[in-house]
Every structure is written in C-alpha cells, then in structure tokens.
Design an enzyme around this catalytic site. Structure first.
Site, PDB file in Angstrom:
ATOM      1  N   LYS A   1      60.728  63.484  39.702  1.00  0.00           N
ATOM      2  CA  LYS A   1      61.004  63.461  41.149  1.00  0.00           C
ATOM      3  C   LYS A   1      62.498  63.324  41.475  1.00  0.00           C
ATOM      4  O   LYS A   1      62.967  63.888  42.461  1.00  0.00           O
ATOM      5  CB  LYS A   1      60.261  62.296  41.804  1.00  0.00           C
ATOM      6  CG  LYS A   1      58.747  62.433  41.814  1.00  0.00           C
ATOM      7  CD  LYS A   1      58.178  61.261  42.595  1.00  0.00           C
ATOM      8  CE  LYS A   1      56.698  61.148  42.459  1.00  0.00           C
ATOM      9  NZ  LYS A   1      56.155  60.083  43.298  1.00  0.00           N
TER      10      LYS A   1
ATOM     11  N   ALA B   1      59.177  47.025  45.789  1.00  0.00           N
ATOM     12  CA  ALA B   1      60.422  47.798  45.920  1.00  0.00           C
ATOM     13  C   ALA B   1      60.448  48.943  44.913  1.00  0.00           C
ATOM     14  O   ALA B   1      61.508  49.458  44.567  1.00  0.00           O
ATOM     15  CB  ALA B   1      61.618  46.875  45.720  1.00  0.00           C
TER      16      ALA B   1
ATOM     17  N   GLY C   1      44.200  51.762  50.298  1.00  0.00           N
ATOM     18  CA  GLY C   1      45.133  52.795  49.854  1.00  0.00           C
ATOM     19  C   GLY C   1      44.561  54.208  49.756  1.00  0.00           C
ATOM     20  O   GLY C   1      45.334  55.167  49.628  1.00  0.00           O
TER      21      GLY C   1
HETATM   22  P1  NAD Z   1      56.479  51.082  40.583  1.00  0.00           P
HETATM   23  O1  NAD Z   1      56.328  50.830  39.119  1.00  0.00           O
HETATM   24  O2  NAD Z   1      57.531  52.007  41.050  1.00  0.00           O
HETATM   25  O3  NAD Z   1      56.713  49.644  41.304  1.00  0.00           O
HETATM   26  C1  NAD Z   1      56.004  48.501  40.896  1.00  0.00           C
HETATM   27  C2  NAD Z   1      56.186  47.387  41.917  1.00  0.00           C
HETATM   28  O4  NAD Z   1      55.297  46.299  41.560  1.00  0.00           O
HETATM   29  C3  NAD Z   1      57.599  46.798  41.948  1.00  0.00           C
HETATM   30  O5  NAD Z   1      57.938  46.430  43.260  1.00  0.00           O
HETATM   31  C4  NAD Z   1      57.445  45.557  41.070  1.00  0.00           C
HETATM   32  O6  NAD Z   1      58.419  44.568  41.341  1.00  0.00           O
HETATM   33  C5  NAD Z   1      56.055  45.097  41.477  1.00  0.00           C
HETATM   34  N1  NAD Z   1      55.471  44.173  40.512  1.00  0.00           N
HETATM   35  C6  NAD Z   1      55.252  44.387  39.191  1.00  0.00           C
HETATM   36  N2  NAD Z   1      54.729  43.270  38.628  1.00  0.00           N
HETATM   37  C7  NAD Z   1      54.622  42.344  39.612  1.00  0.00           C
HETATM   38  C8  NAD Z   1      54.160  40.996  39.660  1.00  0.00           C
HETATM   39  N3  NAD Z   1      53.704  40.376  38.569  1.00  0.00           N
HETATM   40  N4  NAD Z   1      54.175  40.361  40.847  1.00  0.00           N
HETATM   41  C9  NAD Z   1      54.640  40.975  41.960  1.00  0.00           C
HETATM   42  N5  NAD Z   1      55.097  42.239  41.976  1.00  0.00           N
HETATM   43  C10 NAD Z   1      55.094  42.925  40.822  1.00  0.00           C
HETATM   44  O7  NAD Z   1      55.044  51.512  41.091  1.00  0.00           O
HETATM   45  P2  NAD Z   1      54.663  52.489  42.317  1.00  0.00           P
HETATM   46  O8  NAD Z   1      54.557  53.863  41.800  1.00  0.00           O
HETATM   47  O9  NAD Z   1      55.567  52.219  43.454  1.00  0.00           O
HETATM   48  O10 NAD Z   1      53.186  51.973  42.631  1.00  0.00           O
HETATM   49  C11 NAD Z   1      52.989  50.746  43.329  1.00  0.00           C
HETATM   50  C12 NAD Z   1      51.574  50.705  43.860  1.00  0.00           C
HETATM   51  O11 NAD Z   1      51.414  51.721  44.852  1.00  0.00           O
HETATM   52  C13 NAD Z   1      50.513  50.956  42.789  1.00  0.00           C
HETATM   53  O12 NAD Z   1      49.480  50.037  42.984  1.00  0.00           O
HETATM   54  C14 NAD Z   1      50.031  52.369  43.085  1.00  0.00           C
HETATM   55  O13 NAD Z   1      48.662  52.535  42.773  1.00  0.00           O
HETATM   56  C15 NAD Z   1      50.233  52.449  44.573  1.00  0.00           C
HETATM   57  N6  NAD Z   1      50.422  53.839  45.061  1.00  0.00           N
HETATM   58  C16 NAD Z   1      49.525  54.299  45.939  1.00  0.00           C
HETATM   59  C17 NAD Z   1      49.652  55.576  46.452  1.00  0.00           C
HETATM   60  C18 NAD Z   1      48.630  56.069  47.441  1.00  0.00           C
HETATM   61  O14 NAD Z   1      48.686  57.245  47.796  1.00  0.00           O
HETATM   62  N7  NAD Z   1      47.732  55.231  47.923  1.00  0.00           N
HETATM   63  C19 NAD Z   1      50.720  56.396  46.054  1.00  0.00           C
HETATM   64  C20 NAD Z   1      51.637  55.883  45.130  1.00  0.00           C
HETATM   65  C21 NAD Z   1      51.474  54.593  44.638  1.00  0.00           C
END
Ligand code: NAD
Length: 287
Positions: A73, A134, A257
């Site tokens: 991306k 974040a 979600g």
């Molecule tokens: P990412 O890896 O980019 O980000 C992970 C996030 O989780 C960070 O903010 C990190 O600090 C936090 N995190 C990790 N361990 C943690 C802990 N122990 N306590 C608190 N925070 C913690 O992941 P992403 O791609 O941004 O995905 C994040 C979520 O969004 C996932 O659950 C994913 O399924 C969801 N998502 C949903 C959609 C949708 O269309 N519904 C699309 C993309 C992502």
C-alpha cells in the site's frame, strides 16, 4: 463466467501478498455480472519490489482499477499519478482508478468506516471521537474523521511502535485539517482515557484487541458505557466483540466491524464503475 469473458473484457485486480484468502474477486465478479458490466477481477501475489513492474502492467493492459493490500500500500502511493486527500495525508493507497492513463490512488478503510457509522445513524460531523489504536485501520479512520468534520479526535495507543505514528498523524492533521482538534495519549493512562470517553460522542476500537485470538479482551471498562455513547469496533472476527456485546447491554448504539468491511467494498466499487454495489444481492448469494 465462460459466457461472460470476451475479447472486450476489462481487467481489474488485487495486488499484494498473500492474496489467496481474499474475498474481493468473488465479490466484485458477482457484482460485475449482476450489473452486466464487462470486467473481470483477479488477485495477483506480488511483493513490494515488484510494484514498479505492476504499474507498468496496469498501464500496458489498460486496467480500469483495482486494489493494493499489504505490504504494497505504501509503495503504491509513490507510483500513482495522483492521490486522494486521505491517501496523500496517510501516504498509502488501497485502491487505484485508471482514467485514460491517469492513475489515482485512494484509501477507503476510513471512508467505509464513516459511511457505516452514517448508515447506522451516527454521523461524525462536529462530534468528539475517541479512537483506540494507531495502526493502518486506525490512521485511515482518524484522517477520514478529520476530513469529514469531526470536532475532536482523541487518539489513545499503547507505547509501542505505533505511538510515534499517532504523533505523526496529529502533526499532519494540524496542517491539513486545522479545525479538528487531535490529541495523542498513552492508552495505559486510565484516568485520561476515562476523562476522554466521558466527554466523547463516539468511541472506536481500531486495535487488534477483541479480534481472535484476543476475543476475551476489551480495552474499555463497561462502567464507562452510557446510553448516548456510540461504540464502534473495527474488528469483524468475531462479528460481535466483547466490547460490542457490553456496549449493547449498556444500551449504547453498538456498531461492529462487518459493516465497515462491506461499505469499504461498496465505496471501492463506486470508484471503479460509478455505481452502487449490489451488496444485499451478494449477501443473499453467499448464504
Ligand atoms: P495494525 O497492526 O496496523 O495495528 C495494530 C494496532 O493494535 C496498533 O494500534 C497497536 O498499538 C494495537 N495493539 C497491539 N497490541 C495491543 C495491545 N496489547 N493492547 C492495545 N493495543 C494493541 O493493524 P490494523 O491493520 O490497523 O488492524 C487493526 C484492527 O482493525 C484489526 O482488528 C483488524 O481486524 C481491523 N480492521 C478492520 C477492517 C474492517 O473493514 N472492518 C479493515 C482493516 C482492519
């Protein structure tokens, strides 16, 4: 399908790795067929290093549009001709549209999220929103909230590698959307989090907590839920997280979600072909 593909059929595709699990080809091909549109959608497993060649192919094959997934991306945002406002702020794109050789990159996670809130009766304009997280999804949501007129975006993240990204988002939004107040705090500062949730209209979990295998975890104590609070989760597996179930019990408007995922697909389809995606029909077809 064999009756549908012809010498005129236009190609669209998903690029990234891995892509084998993706539901996008099934969803878009169903929609093209339903709408009588002469396109076919494929998925290609490519690495970041191969992306310059991917862009040569997009131009050579005159592909109308498609998607980029991890880890492609960010590099994609450097290879397109133009970027949407959100994609420019974030420096990443998950969608491209090719208009007569001019390729525009968009990022639609945040657009799909906000659209889903609106469809559930929770508009974001002039609202105070607390966003936990974040990472990729959280950043796209934070930027879209600011672009769509949220009054405040309060970001909370643990002090991991993503915390710095939150600081970067705050700095970029101060420049691009100065009317939106953005704050960044440590998720482990429970007093600060409680204060922010008490003052906000919408609470969003955009972390991986709540998602399998962390399905027993919720980052917010349910005692903070009140009837006039909108609680939204980005996690779609499980469909209802512990946070969403507790918010429902407390009488909040609770938005899971799955809708974000669906609306993102619908937004992408609109960008590709300028039509509303036949989402209800696709859901019926999947049953
Ligand atoms: P990412 O890896 O980019 O980000 C992970 C996030 O989780 C960070 O903010 C990190 O600090 C936090 N995190 C990790 N361990 C943690 C802990 N122990 N306590 C608190 N925070 C913690 O992941 P992403 O791609 O941004 O995905 C994040 C979520 O969004 C996932 O659950 C994913 O399924 C969801 N998502 C949903 C959609 C949708 O269309 N519904 C699309 C993309 C992502």
């Amino acid at each position: 399908m064999e009756k549908r593909i012809s010498g005129h059929t236009g190609l669209m595709a998903l690029f990234g790795t891995p892509v084998g699990h993706s539901g996008s080809p099934a969803m878009y091909n169903f929609s093209f067929q339903h709408d009588g549109l002469d396109y076919a959608y494929m998925a290609f497993d490519v690495t970041e290093e191969e992306m310059p060649k991917v862009f040569e192919s997009i131009r050579l094959l005159n592909m109308r549009g498609g998607n980029f997934t991890m880890p492609c991306k960010n590099i994609a945002a450097q290879l397109v001709d133009k970027l949407s406002p959100a994609a420019e702020i974030i420096g990443a794109c998950n969608v491209f549209v090719n208009d007569d050789g001019v390729i525009t990159g968009h990022i639609t996670d945040g657009v799909g999220f906000v659209k889903n809130l609106e469809l559930n009766g929770a508009p974001v304009k002039d609202k105070k929103v607390v966003v936990l997280g974040a990472g990729g999804a959280a950043t796209a949501i934070q930027v879209q909230l600011a672009l769509d007129g949220a009054k405040e975006v309060n970001i909370f993240n643990i002090k991991d590698k993503f915390f710095e990204r939150a600081e970067g988002t705050k700095a970029k939004l101060a420049e691009k959307c100065p009317e939106c107040v953005v704050t960044v705090d440590d998720l482990d500062d429970k007093a600060k989090l409680e204060e922010a949730i008490k003052a906000c209209d919408i609470l969003v979990n955009a972390t991986i907590m709540g998602m399998k295998p962390h399905q027993d975890v919720t980052l917010v104590d349910k005692s903070l839920f009140r009837k006039d609070l909108v609680v939204a989760d980005t996690v779609y597996s499980p469909e209802k997280t512990k946070m969403i179930l507790e918010a429902e019990e407390a009488g909040c408007k609770a938005i899971g979600g799955v809708g974000m995922l669906q609306q993102q697909g619908a937004v992408n389809y609109g960008l590709f072909v300028g039509k509303e995606m036949p989402l209800a029909e696709y859901q019926e077809f999947q049953k």
